[in-house]
Design an enzyme around this catalytic site. Structure first.
Site, PDB file in Angstrom:
ATOM      1  N   HIS A  98      30.914  23.207  56.072  1.00 10.08           N
ATOM      2  CA  HIS A  98      31.835  21.922  55.969  1.00 10.08           C
ATOM      3  C   HIS A  98      31.045  20.887  55.248  1.00 10.08           C
ATOM      4  CE1 HIS A  98      30.382  20.228  60.021  1.00 10.08           C
ATOM      5  NE2 HIS A  98      30.627  19.115  59.309  1.00 10.08           N
ATOM      6  N   ASN A 226      38.420  23.470  66.071  1.00  8.62           N
ATOM      7  CA  ASN A 226      37.598  22.366  65.984  1.00  8.62           C
ATOM      8  C   ASN A 226      37.184  21.700  67.124  1.00  8.62           C
ATOM      9  OD1 ASN A 226      36.084  20.781  64.328  1.00  8.62           O
ATOM     10  ND2 ASN A 226      37.603  19.691  63.276  1.00  8.62           N
ATOM     11  N   TRP A 227      36.083  20.987  67.380  1.00  6.28           N
ATOM     12  CA  TRP A 227      35.684  20.105  68.580  1.00  6.28           C
ATOM     13  C   TRP A 227      35.863  20.843  69.837  1.00  6.28           C
ATOM     14  CZ3 TRP A 227      32.984  16.144  66.741  1.00  6.28           C
ATOM     15  CH2 TRP A 227      33.634  15.443  65.751  1.00  6.28           C
ATOM     16  N   ASP A 235      29.795  28.201  60.407  1.00  4.95           N
ATOM     17  CA  ASP A 235      29.713  26.931  59.699  1.00  4.95           C
ATOM     18  C   ASP A 235      28.409  26.713  58.778  1.00  4.95           C
ATOM     19  OD1 ASP A 235      30.165  24.401  58.742  1.00  4.95           O
ATOM     20  OD2 ASP A 235      30.980  23.420  60.259  1.00  4.95           O
ATOM     21  N   ASN A 341      39.997  16.247  61.136  1.00  7.70           N
ATOM     22  CA  ASN A 341      38.706  16.260  61.642  1.00  7.70           C
ATOM     23  C   ASN A 341      38.669  14.940  62.529  1.00  7.70           C
ATOM     24  OD1 ASN A 341      36.110  17.225  62.481  1.00  7.70           O
ATOM     25  ND2 ASN A 341      35.131  15.963  60.905  1.00  7.70           N
ATOM     26  N   GLY A 668      27.170  13.268  61.036  1.00  3.80           N
ATOM     27  CA  GLY A 668      25.825  13.076  60.378  1.00  3.80           C
ATOM     28  C   GLY A 668      24.857  13.847  60.893  1.00  3.80           C
ATOM     29  N   ASN A 669      25.007  14.339  62.185  1.00  8.49           N
ATOM     30  CA  ASN A 669      23.914  15.536  62.491  1.00  8.49           C
ATOM     31  C   ASN A 669      24.409  16.963  61.931  1.00  8.49           C
ATOM     32  OD1 ASN A 669      23.239  13.593  65.389  1.00  8.49           O
ATOM     33  ND2 ASN A 669      21.522  14.680  64.057  1.00  8.49           N
ATOM     34  N   SER A 670      25.676  16.649  61.479  1.00  5.41           N
ATOM     35  CA  SER A 670      26.341  18.107  60.913  1.00  5.41           C
ATOM     36  C   SER A 670      25.231  18.557  59.921  1.00  5.41           C
ATOM     37  CB  SER A 670      27.542  17.919  60.237  1.00  5.41           C
ATOM     38  OG  SER A 670      28.595  17.543  60.867  1.00  5.41           O
ATOM     39  N   PHE A 686      26.461  21.875  64.347  1.00  3.64           N
ATOM     40  CA  PHE A 686      27.804  21.577  63.541  1.00  3.64           C
ATOM     41  C   PHE A 686      28.930  21.004  64.084  1.00  3.64           C
ATOM     42  CE2 PHE A 686      31.195  24.838  64.615  1.00  3.64           C
ATOM     43  CZ  PHE A 686      30.111  25.821  65.079  1.00  3.64           C
ATOM     44  N   ASP A 687      28.953  20.951  65.380  1.00  3.66           N
ATOM     45  CA  ASP A 687      30.121  20.204  65.923  1.00  3.66           C
ATOM     46  C   ASP A 687      29.424  19.668  67.509  1.00  3.66           C
ATOM     47  OD1 ASP A 687      32.589  19.173  65.925  1.00  3.66           O
ATOM     48  OD2 ASP A 687      33.546  21.138  66.255  1.00  3.66           O
TER      49      ASP A 687
HETATM   50  N1  ASP Z   1      31.669  18.309  63.086  1.00 12.45           N
HETATM   51  C1  ASP Z   1      31.378  17.158  63.444  1.00 12.45           C
HETATM   52  C2  ASP Z   1      31.592  16.091  62.165  1.00 12.45           C
HETATM   53  O1  ASP Z   1      31.884  16.706  61.126  1.00 12.45           O
HETATM   54  C3  ASP Z   1      29.863  16.999  63.688  1.00 12.45           C
HETATM   55  C4  ASP Z   1      29.956  16.001  64.676  1.00 12.45           C
HETATM   56  O2  ASP Z   1      30.454  14.981  64.896  1.00 12.45           O
HETATM   57  O3  ASP Z   1      29.257  16.220  65.788  1.00 12.45           O
HETATM   58  O4  ASP Z   1      32.191  14.950  62.330  1.00 12.45           O
END
Ligand code: ASP
Length: 734
Positions: A98, A226-227, A235, A341, A668-670, A686-687
């Site tokens: 992503h 997602n989430w 990913d 998202n 941002g940690n993605s 990634f999430d």
């Molecule tokens: N998948 C999330 C995002 O893209 C990453 C996260 O926020 O933990 O915002």
């Protein structure tokens, strides 16, 4: 990585979040195991204070971060807002699918559909430019709080205070860039209104796409999953950084050569198991944990519902248009994905905030803090009205929120956004460099243009019209004296269906006349002065000029509010320190941080416990053949044949796809590497799980779980599915 004379920015750790709801099972589960994870994203200056070895690290902490030498930190990069890492000495980058998506999408056409089929460069020459991507490597940092705050004078009003600080920051950045030619400088606010750190980085401008799986892997499960956990999304993607043959940071050129990073991460193909120690180095975006109940209730009652509602409407239009036409789907994909998202994240936050009763908890804590303040004469004098001031601040903000949110989200359609950027540039570019809005400063202007050009390349007229209509209707519905004059002028006092008709007529007439549909035309407008723009008589440029007083006043008001809240928040930090008697860390602010913990499942609800690994079996089980559960058939065949190579999980008898861990992460940690006790890469963050969408406001070991792709899946897919053995060799896997 160098640390230069860093005056401590320490503060205290908020026990504040500890009281968040804990599910009974999770409590008993976590009580029988050492917790190890702690809330907090440690800034570089704090890492050495932590005894990482007692937490589980098996290498010298200096190998993680060494201000006087090379360490793992030097292999971590900020990739256009995401995190990524170097995984070879030849500039190979591993990040999320992503995070690479904009590159994949911008290279995709109906005939070369890389979104659908994936992309693999068989050799270096085939690696394709990822337009507008930047690799940022943090080189050094130093505290500049005294310098920044030296410009604040007693007599200044709040807007002046913010303006003076912003100007000083620009001057510091410019000076630092002069002293460090070829480098990029950025001052980050650590504690609002209190502490500032100057970061110097190397910025690489030639970034290329190397390998991306098909979207049906990179986004397997789509927005349904997602989430969420359990998750089966691959990913990940590979990119590469290039520089000029002499090592200079140059834009794309076929002559450029792969960048040789000071440090690249070692991969651990054996992966990790449940309860193993892991840590993450990355660039978490923004948290608001040191905020008051007033802020959180504003978010819960005003801002988040507004955005969820707006994106919900726009998403249904985007999806309908995408269903009918593949070319439209390709162009609209970044907006559709981005809105989904955020909408789902905000929906999760709305539910989560209610569930953990964060506002009530913060209120209770504030009441206790007020009592603490009132008990001491000196404190009472200094902080007695502090919490009341927060209440007043947010009451004022609520009163005009609808108007301000409408302005904040007004530029949904690209021609109007382009018109405003071009118009604003014509005004700002006449000013002295440090007096300009930062987007128009010499050091940022080419980037501003580049971004606009990227957006315009996804121009899709039917959607632009609907998005504009939605925003104009919202503007027309504004009540009270806060209205947008240029919109009032369109509707001319009409009511009922007359409003919609007037807006429709304006949009039709404007689109007939405007030339701002053409990206080349838009780009040609930069450099023109306001009179020249006016003489073009373009309806969107005229709209932009007429809108300008609202935007300028709104920006000024934001600066005033920023000044007020900076003053309040810095006092809050001071008194909270006394009240809690503890240190805490600054909120995340897109600067490098470390977070650590364990690979661990969790209990999201009564009677349910989620294990920390998923496997390919789960992909097969979810497969329906219909998007977003349309796994490639080759993957199903490989799984059926149990062709797992060396990447099998010994107990699960399958390749792990995703994993859960109790680390403290946010957006941002993605793309952040998940590292084992030896500092080797075992996954790619990634999430977060649905319950952890509220990490932005509160973190708790019982529900805050982050999700990563397991390195075994990345390697397995790259080798067995894509046959990209050359990439595995480059990463020293064989
Ligand atoms: N998948 C999330 C995002 O893209 C990453 C996260 O926020 O933990 O915002």
């Amino acid at each position: 990585m160098k640390r230069i004379n860093f005056t401590s920015i320490i503060c205290f750790f908020g026990g504040l979040m500890i009281f968040v709801l804990t599910l009974s099972f999770a409590v008993s589960f976590s009580l029988c195991l050492p917790l190890h994870a702690e809330e907090g994203m440690l800034p570089l200056s704090e890492i050495h204070k932590l005894d990482l070895k007692t937490k589980g690290l098996k290498i010298d902490p200096a190998q993680v971060y060494n201000p006087n030498g090379i360490s793992l930190i030097d292999g971590i990069i900020n990739l256009s807002g995401c995190t990524a890492s170097f995984v070879s000495g030849e500039g190979l980058i591993l990040t999320n699918y992503h995070c690479a998506f904009r590159a994949i999408q911008s290279l995709t056409t109906k005939d070369d559909d890389y979104m659908q089929a994936g992309f693999l460069a068989k050799e270096r020459g085939g690696e394709m430019p990822a337009k507008s991507y930047r690799v940022r490597i943090t080189e050094s940092y130093r505290d500049v709080s005294t310098q920044v705050l030296s410009v604040v004078k007693k007599k200044m009003d709040y807007a002046e205070r913010t303006k003076a600080i912003e100007k000083k920051i620009k001057e510091i950045e410019l000076k630092a860039e002069k002293q460090n030619p070829g480098k990029r400088a950025r001052v980050a606010e650590m504690f609002v209104g209190k502490s500032y750190v100057l970061f110097i980085s190397t910025d690489i401008k030639d970034v290329r796409l190397v390998f991306a799986p098909p979207r049906s892997i990179g986004e397997y499960g789509g927005e349904i999953d997602n989430w969420m956990w359990p998750r089966h999304t691959g990913d990940f993607a590979f990119m590469r950084a290039y520089v000029a043959p002499d090592g200079a940071m140059a834009g794309y050129s076929p002559e450029n050569v792969p960048y040789r990073p000071r440090k690249h991460l070692k991969i651990a193909p054996q992966g990790v198991k449940a309860e193993d120690f892991v840590f993450i180095l990355g660039y978490p975006g923004r948290t608001r944990r040191h905020s008051t109940s007033h802020f959180v209730s504003f978010e819960e009652e005003v801002r988040l519902p507004y955005v969820v509602d707006l994106y919900g409407k726009l998403i249904s239009v985007l999806e309908e248009m995408s269903e009918q036409d593949r070319a439209a789907a390709i162009k609209l994909a970044p907006r559709t994905g981005g809105f989904w998202n955020r909408k789902k994240r905000y929906s999760g936050q709305l539910q989560g905030l209610k569930k953990v009763k964060l506002v009530d908890k913060k209120r209770a804590e504030e009441k206790a803090m007020q009592d603490f303040i009132d008990r001491d004469k000196k404190n009472k004098k200094k902080y007695g009205n502090l919490l009341e001031s927060f209440a007043n601040f947010y009451a004022e903000k609520r009163a005009t929120a609808e108007y301000e949110l409408t302005l904040d989200y007004l530029f949904q359609s690209y021609p109007l956004r382009s018109a405003y950027t071009v118009y604003e540039a014509s005004i700002e570019r006449k000013k002295k460099d440090t007096d300009r809005l930062s987007a128009y400063m010499e050091r940022n202007f080419s980037r501003t243009k580049e971004r606009l050009e990227m957006r315009m390349s996804n121009y899709f007229e039917p959607y632009e019209k609907v998005a504009l209509k939605e925003m104009l209707l919202r503007a027309a519905r504004l009540k009270g004296d806060k209205k947008i004059a240029v919109v009032e002028n369109i509707i001319k006092g009409k009511t009922g269906t007359g409003v919609e008709k007037a807006i429709d007529a304006f949009i039709e007439a404007s689109y007939k006349k405007t030339k701002l549909k053409d990206p080349a035309f838009v780009m040609g407008l930069f450099g023109k002065n306001p009179a020249e723009l006016k003489s073009l008589e373009d309806p969107f440029l005229e709209f932009a000029a007429a809108l300008s007083p609202d935007i300028v006043a709104h920006d000024k008001n934001k600066k005033r509010r920023k000044g007020i809240s900076a003053g309040l928040l810095s006092r809050l930090v001071d008194i909270k320190k006394q009240f809690l008697g503890k240190d805490f860390l600054p909120d995340a602010n897109s600067t490098l941080r470390l977070t650590y913990g364990r690979v661990r499942g969790y209990s999201p609800k009564d009677a349910v416990y989620s294990l920390p690994f998923t496997t390919i079996k789960g992909i097969v089980e979810k497969h329906t053949g219909q998007e977003p559960f349309d796994a490639p058939l080759k993957l199903m065949d490989l799984h059926r044949a149990k062709d797992f190579g060396q990447f099998k999980h010994p107990e699960l008898d399958d390749v792990p796809v995703a994993m859960l861990y109790n680390l403290d992460t946010v957006g941002g940690n993605s793309g952040s590497p998940v590292l084992n006790a030896f500092g080797e890469l075992v996954g790619l963050n990634f999430d977060r799980v649905y319950e952890a969408t509220i990490n932005d406001y509160a973190w708790n070991e019982s529900y805050s779980r982050s999700i990563g792709v397991d390195v075994r899946f990345i390697l397995w897919f790259t080798q067995k599915f894509a046959g990209a053995d050359h990439l595995l060799k480059e990463m020293n896997i064989f």
